[in-house]
Design a protein around this motif. Structure first.
Motif: not given
Length: 495
Positions: A394-414
């Protein structure tokens, strides 16, 4: 007709005259009449009824009259009226002569005993004479059948063992135990942390069991208020309490009769309900709320809990006898951190499901992103993993997902601490594109055949040439092994 001594003589005469008139009216206006005695034998038919005899298969009247009505009239209910003494005023009867609207009236002697039954054929072509009524009946029957099919489909298992994704040793062992449990009638207890797939396994066990064609009914102990749990389990008798349904309501045990009852979050079951559940499991009987009648129920129980039942028993929070009753076939479902090799397959399956449900692009995670996911402890297990992937979609404009994007989601999830990415696991590397060699570019069927030859040769060597043991080791049937040996006969010369 016996005289009624309570009536004046004139009134009695009028009543007898009315009875004879009614009989004559039905005899002349109906399509046919027959009379049976107290033994259920046909003793009389009128002229109109005689025309049905050829269609019923009788050329002579004496082949029909004098014989038990149940043997000469198919689907008759005359014997039921004899037994109960209650009339059946309107009914549809279908037999070799056609479909009829009929009435059946008991005849009584002076003492009030049933001495026979009068059967009246009111209409012999109901499809035309009663077309509006029959059409309405047909529509109601169709609606009822549709509702039954819809309810049945909702109560069938949603998942099979193929839905439990994973090829790790831990995942394979769980599926092996669950498949064996599916063939047993004993209770199954699924143990494991929340989000590990216990409910999915419960569905799969039912789908692989001899009860697969019957209902799968689930009850979540944590989701039902304690005051309603007894009614939820055992049902409610008609008018059991103020506000109760006048028709009563079936409980989960009755709904699951012949099938599987899934008890989720078993550790949250109140003690008062545990006592009645134990009796229901031991005796195979339930007593609906407000009823004094016991109902037989045949259910196979699959229970699941994320709590330590043994500790609850020691603390007096769970009945020891119920624990031993349910803990017959315990299966521990491992957490995601114990089957990290399955993470790439799980990510692939979850991303595909998320894309299908949300009509979004299928996520494509970079190797570093997969390695970062594989390093996390996943306290919520597969449920938590799915939540992270849904957020990425839902948060990515591209289907390509990087490690930085994963880390950001994990942090935002608390998540307090994010574990650093591991070295890329072998299972992850297997799905990550690498530079292709000439060896890799050979036709896929050829490469698969070579792999099969190598695996079969190794299995036969390990079992000393015992083909049955080799087939079991390879996870295929003996017949399949023989077929493959015929295709690659050169294997036999290598062991």
């Amino acid at each position: 007709m016996s005289p009624d001594t309570r009536l004046p003589r004139d009134a009695q005469s009028i009543l007898e005259l009315a009875a004879r008139s009614m009989f004559d009216l039905f005899a002349n206006a109906s399509e046919g009449m027959l009379l049976v005695d107290r033994a259920g034998r046909v003793v009389w038919i009128n002229d109109q009824y005689r025309r049905f005899l050829p269609a019923l298969g009788y050329e002579r009247e004496e082949d029909f009259v004098g014989h038990p009505v149940s043997s000469v009239v198919q689907n008759t209910q005359m014997h039921q009226v004899l037994e109960t003494g209650k009339p059946i005023l309107i009914d549809l009867l279908t037999n070799r002569a056609g479909t009829f609207v009929v009435s059946r009236i008991p005849l009584r002697d002076e003492a009030g005993e049933v001495i026979g039954v009068l059967g009246i054929v009111l209409f012999d072509h109901p499809e035309t004479t009663l077309q509006p009524l029959i059409a309405k009946f047909a529509r109601l029957e169709q609606d009822l059948n549709d509702a039954r099919r819809e309810l049945a489909s909702q109560r069938r298992a949603k998942y099979t063992f193929a839905s439990f994704v994973g090829t790790s040793a831990a995942a394979q062992e769980v599926k092996r135990q669950a498949r064996r449990a599916a063939q047993s009638a004993s209770p199954v207890l699924l143990l494991g942390e929340t989000g590990t797939g216990k409910e999915l396994l419960a569905h799969a066990i039912h789908a692989a069991s001899p009860r697969a064609g019957r209902a799968f009914v689930g009850v979540n102990m944590a989701a039902v208020p304690e005051a309603l749990l007894e009614a939820e389990f055992f049902g409610v008798a008609p008018g059991a309490y103020t506000g109760a349904d006048k028709k009563g309501r079936d409980g989960k045990f009755k709904l699951a009769d012949g099938g599987t009852l899934f008890l989720d979050e078993l550790g949250d079951m109140p003690m008062a309900v545990q006592v009645k559940l134990l009796r229901a499991l031991q005796e195979g009987e339930i007593e609906p709320l407000g009823s004094n009648k016991l109902l037989r129920c045949d259910v196979r129980v699959v229970a699941a809990t994320s709590r330590d039942l043994a500790a609850l028993v020691r603390n007096g929070q769970f009945r020891e006898d119920l624990y031993y009753r349910l803990n017959v076939l315990p299966i521990r479902v491992p957490p995601l951190r114990e089957r990290r090799d399955d993470l790439p397959l799980l990510v692939e399956a979850l991303c595909e499901d998320i894309a299908t449900r949300g009509a979004t692009a299928h996520l494509d995670l970079e190797p570093a992103a997969l390695a970062l996911l594989a390093a996390q402890p996943w306290r919520g297990n597969i449920r938590e993993l799915r939540n992270v992937l849904e957020q990425l979609a839902l948060r990515s404009d591209s289907p390509q997902i990087s490690a930085a994007q994963v880390e950001q989601v994990l942090r935002d999830a608390g998540q307090g601490r994010i574990e650093p990415a591991m070295a890329v696991p072998a299972a992850v590397a297997a799905v990550v594109p690498v530079a292709a060699t000439d060896e890799d570019l050979r036709p896929l069927p050829q490469r698969i055949a070579e792999l099969e030859r190598s695996a079969i040769a190794a299995a036969l060597k390990h079992t000393g040439g015992n083909r049955t043991a080799a087939a079991r080791l390879l996870g295929i049937s003996r017949a399949s092994l023989y077929d493959k040996l015929g295709e690659v006969s050169e294997i036999q010369t290598t062991v």
